[in-house]
Design a protein around this motif. Structure first.
Motif, PDB file in Angstrom:
ATOM      1  N   ALA A  46       0.836  -1.207   0.000  1.00  0.00           N
ATOM      2  CA  ALA A  46       0.000   0.000   0.000  1.00  0.00           C
ATOM      3  C   ALA A  46       0.865   1.250   0.000  1.00  0.00           C
ATOM      4  O   ALA A  46       1.816   1.363   0.763  1.00  0.00           O
ATOM      5  CB  ALA A  46      -0.913  -0.021   1.210  1.00  0.00           C
ATOM      6  N   GLY A  47       0.523   2.163  -0.878  1.00  0.00           N
ATOM      7  CA  GLY A  47       1.193   3.454  -0.881  1.00  0.00           C
ATOM      8  C   GLY A  47       2.580   3.462  -1.488  1.00  0.00           C
ATOM      9  O   GLY A  47       3.207   4.506  -1.596  1.00  0.00           O
ATOM     10  N   ALA A  48       3.067   2.286  -1.882  1.00  0.00           N
ATOM     11  CA  ALA A  48       4.425   2.243  -2.439  1.00  0.00           C
ATOM     12  C   ALA A  48       4.442   2.872  -3.834  1.00  0.00           C
ATOM     13  O   ALA A  48       3.469   2.822  -4.565  1.00  0.00           O
ATOM     14  CB  ALA A  48       4.895   0.801  -2.527  1.00  0.00           C
ATOM     15  N   THR A  49       5.570   3.465  -4.182  1.00  0.00           N
ATOM     16  CA  THR A  49       5.727   4.037  -5.518  1.00  0.00           C
ATOM     17  C   THR A  49       6.322   2.983  -6.426  1.00  0.00           C
ATOM     18  O   THR A  49       7.346   2.391  -6.105  1.00  0.00           O
ATOM     19  CB  THR A  49       6.687   5.235  -5.462  1.00  0.00           C
ATOM     20  OG1 THR A  49       6.354   6.016  -4.335  1.00  0.00           O
ATOM     21  CG2 THR A  49       6.575   6.053  -6.728  1.00  0.00           C
ATOM     22  N   TRP A  50       5.641   2.755  -7.549  1.00  0.00           N
ATOM     23  CA  TRP A  50       6.176   1.786  -8.487  1.00  0.00           C
ATOM     24  C   TRP A  50       7.125   2.493  -9.422  1.00  0.00           C
ATOM     25  O   TRP A  50       6.869   3.593  -9.886  1.00  0.00           O
ATOM     26  CB  TRP A  50       5.046   1.169  -9.307  1.00  0.00           C
ATOM     27  CG  TRP A  50       4.074   0.423  -8.455  1.00  0.00           C
ATOM     28  CD1 TRP A  50       4.185   0.182  -7.111  1.00  0.00           C
ATOM     29  CD2 TRP A  50       2.846  -0.161  -8.868  1.00  0.00           C
ATOM     30  NE1 TRP A  50       3.102  -0.523  -6.668  1.00  0.00           N
ATOM     31  CE2 TRP A  50       2.257  -0.755  -7.730  1.00  0.00           C
ATOM     32  CE3 TRP A  50       2.191  -0.269 -10.088  1.00  0.00           C
ATOM     33  CZ2 TRP A  50       1.048  -1.440  -7.786  1.00  0.00           C
ATOM     34  CZ3 TRP A  50       0.987  -0.938 -10.131  1.00  0.00           C
ATOM     35  CH2 TRP A  50       0.426  -1.522  -8.992  1.00  0.00           C
ATOM     36  N   ASP A  51       8.208   1.839  -9.748  1.00  0.00           N
ATOM     37  CA  ASP A  51       9.088   2.447 -10.747  1.00  0.00           C
ATOM     38  C   ASP A  51       9.800   1.354 -11.527  1.00  0.00           C
ATOM     39  O   ASP A  51       9.603   0.160 -11.268  1.00  0.00           O
ATOM     40  CB  ASP A  51      10.063   3.429 -10.124  1.00  0.00           C
ATOM     41  CG  ASP A  51      10.997   2.750  -9.145  1.00  0.00           C
ATOM     42  OD1 ASP A  51      10.764   1.565  -8.818  1.00  0.00           O
ATOM     43  OD2 ASP A  51      11.956   3.394  -8.710  1.00  0.00           O
TER      44      ASP A  51
END
Length: 468
Positions: free
Chosen positions: A335-340
RNA sequence: GGUGGGUUGGCCGAGAGGCGAGGCAACGGACUGCAAAUCCGUGUACACGGGUUCAAAUCCCGUACCCACCUCCA
């Protein structure tokens, strides 16, 4: 980093330089809606869907037009055979096609124009060509209008052929043509053999458009006289794309800056073609594989490489995809993690959509993540990368598109909940047996569950079950 | 006849002058009560014949076979 694309016209990989900074106009030849879509058709859609997604990821504002050819000889012929109106057949097949696209998470284009909706635009273009001396109405009473190939010296430039080297079409009806290579812009209505509903009024009498004119007219309408990329299958290079370019440029429209062509999927060495009848329809394949698995199979090969379709290879792709899903499952929700994206992945994608190498980066990341988990470390960075890579390839397991394609519904949800409750009871018994180290009783319970078609596996978080 | 593409380990599939992409399968090991999952390790592959080069799967010449387009086709 700039995107580099292979351009069929120049036969080299070139830096992608859009006509307008930050924008990309893309036209792809869709299908003639005359029969059920098969895996070959869908490959083209998946390939250009990946292109579209990558352009967007790189910050381009993409206008993506993919047409539908809903009137042509084959449609008329098949509809007549089936004893139904041609527009009914075309419409029914169009619905099937939309289902196939949805099942493979092919994003809808900006607009999907149909040929029959653009007759006036085609007539305007044909009139322009006649006025410029590049087209003529046949001298006979057919009502046909042809493009005058000899009037356009650059004819053949896209496929690097000279007019005089081309085999004159042996079976083409010369009719009122000045040169056998002249192609029809407008086909006069054949009153004795064609339905009146397939004829539109025109300055040359009732009739219907030739095959190539629709793409020139529609690309012009929605993308303008000059646009960035035109795509389609390799077979379309000639005559279709050659003719599109000739008639557009002869009318004073610069047309596409880049031409991209995807290779075939074949079966038993032969191209999967409607006329050969060796089709492998999407609904049939989706009986055995999930849409995501089929898409992964296609994305794992380069779009310009010929693929020999086999269920064995599709099995391998499905196994690989499950491995990636398993890793994501082990890491759990983020949850809330930034995907890159890893740089290596982006570099491969920039290089003419190098999806095979990009998928290798994906696997490397999964392995590294699994290694960290095995060592008791966290794998959030790897998971974030995997989420990002799957997302940009249109392969994210959590994408709602898959659920829609699989036809999940309330009844299935309730069934799943019911099974879960029943299995949970059995697993509790098994847990007691295991705690007492009564292995034979534990295995007996597991075997009973397995006999019902459910696989139980022990994970660090406790037992889990899947339908086997 | 013209135009283009291909032939890579058991299989799939990248690469395009120099350190063995990656996956699947197989085998060995670790972990696990057993499985599963996962990790580690194991392969001297580039159609054939010449040539260029210190070095070729990659470049050049030749040969064989396969495929596509030139006709509706993603």
């Amino acid at each position: 980093m700039t995107i580099r694309l292979y351009d069929t016209a120049t036969r080299e990989v070139r830096d992608f330089v859009p006509l307008q900074e930050g924008k990309a106009g893309l036209y792809v030849c869709g299908l003639t809606v005359q029969s059920e879509p098969h895996v070959g058709h869908v490959r083209s859609a998946v390939n250009f869907d990946v292109l579209q997604r990558w352009l967007r990821f790189r910050g381009y504002e993409v206008t993506f037009i993919r047409n539908v050819t809903d009137i042509d000889d084959k449609i008329l012929l098949k509809a007549a055979e089936q004893g139904r109106p041609w527009y009914n057949l075309a419409y029914a097949m169009r619905i099937e096609l939309d289902r196939a696209y949805a099942a493979l998470n092919v994003a809808p284009p900006t607009y999907e124009p149909a040929a029959t909706g653009h007759i006036p635009e085609m007539i305007v273009l044909i009139e322009e060509l006649i006025a410029r001396g590049h087209a003529y109405a046949a001298a006979d009473a057919s009502g046909d209008v042809y493009f005058d190939v000899r009037s356009w010296p650059q004819y053949g430039e896209l496929t690097h052929q000279g007019i005089d080297d081309m085999e004159p079409a042996a079976d083409a009806d010369p009719r009122g043509k000045r040169d056998p290579r002249d192609f029809a812009l407008w086909k006069g209505w054949k009153q004795e053999s064609e339905p009146e509903t397939a004829a539109w009024p025109s300055p040359w009498g009732p009739g219907r458009p030739g095959w190539h004119i629709e793409c020139s007219a529609m690309a012009g309408k929605y993308l303008g006289p000059a646009f960035d990329i035109h795509g389609g299958g390799v077979d379309l290079r000639f005559p279709h794309h050659e003719n599109e370019q000739a008639q557009s440029r002869a009318a004073g429209r610069p047309f596409a800056s880049y031409w991209m062509h995807n290779a075939w999927i074949t079966t038993a060495g032969e191209k999967m073609s409607k006329s050969l009848g060796n089709t492998l329809s999407i609904p049939a394949v989706l009986q055995r594989y999930r849409g995501a698995e089929l898409r992964f199979y296609m994305v794992a090969a380069h779009y310009r490489s010929h693929v020999e379709f086999s269920f064995e290879a599709l099995d391998e792709a499905a196994a690989g995809y499950k491995r990636i899903e398993t890793f994501l499952g082990r890491v759990g929700p983020m949850a809330g993690a930034t995907w890159d994206l890893p740089d290596a992945f982006a570099a491969e994608m920039d290089d003419d959509l190098g999806t095979p190498a990009a998928v290798a980066v994906l696997y490397d990341t999964v392995r590294e993540g699994n290694r960290r988990l095995a060592a008791g470390e966290d794998a959030f960075e790897q998971a974030a990368h995997v989420h990002g890579m799957l997302e940009v390839l249109g392969l994210h397991p959590a994408d709602r598109a898959w659920a829609a394609g699989a036809g999940a519904n309330d009844a299935e949800e309730r069934l799943r909940a019911a099974v879960d409750a029943l299995v949970a009871g059995l697993l509790e018994e098994r847990a007691e047996a295991r705690a007492a180290k009564d292995w034979s009783r534990a295995d007996t319970i597991r075997d009973r569950i397995k006999a019902a078609g459910i696989e139980v596996t022990d994970t660090p978080d406790g037992p889990a079950w899947t339908v086997s």
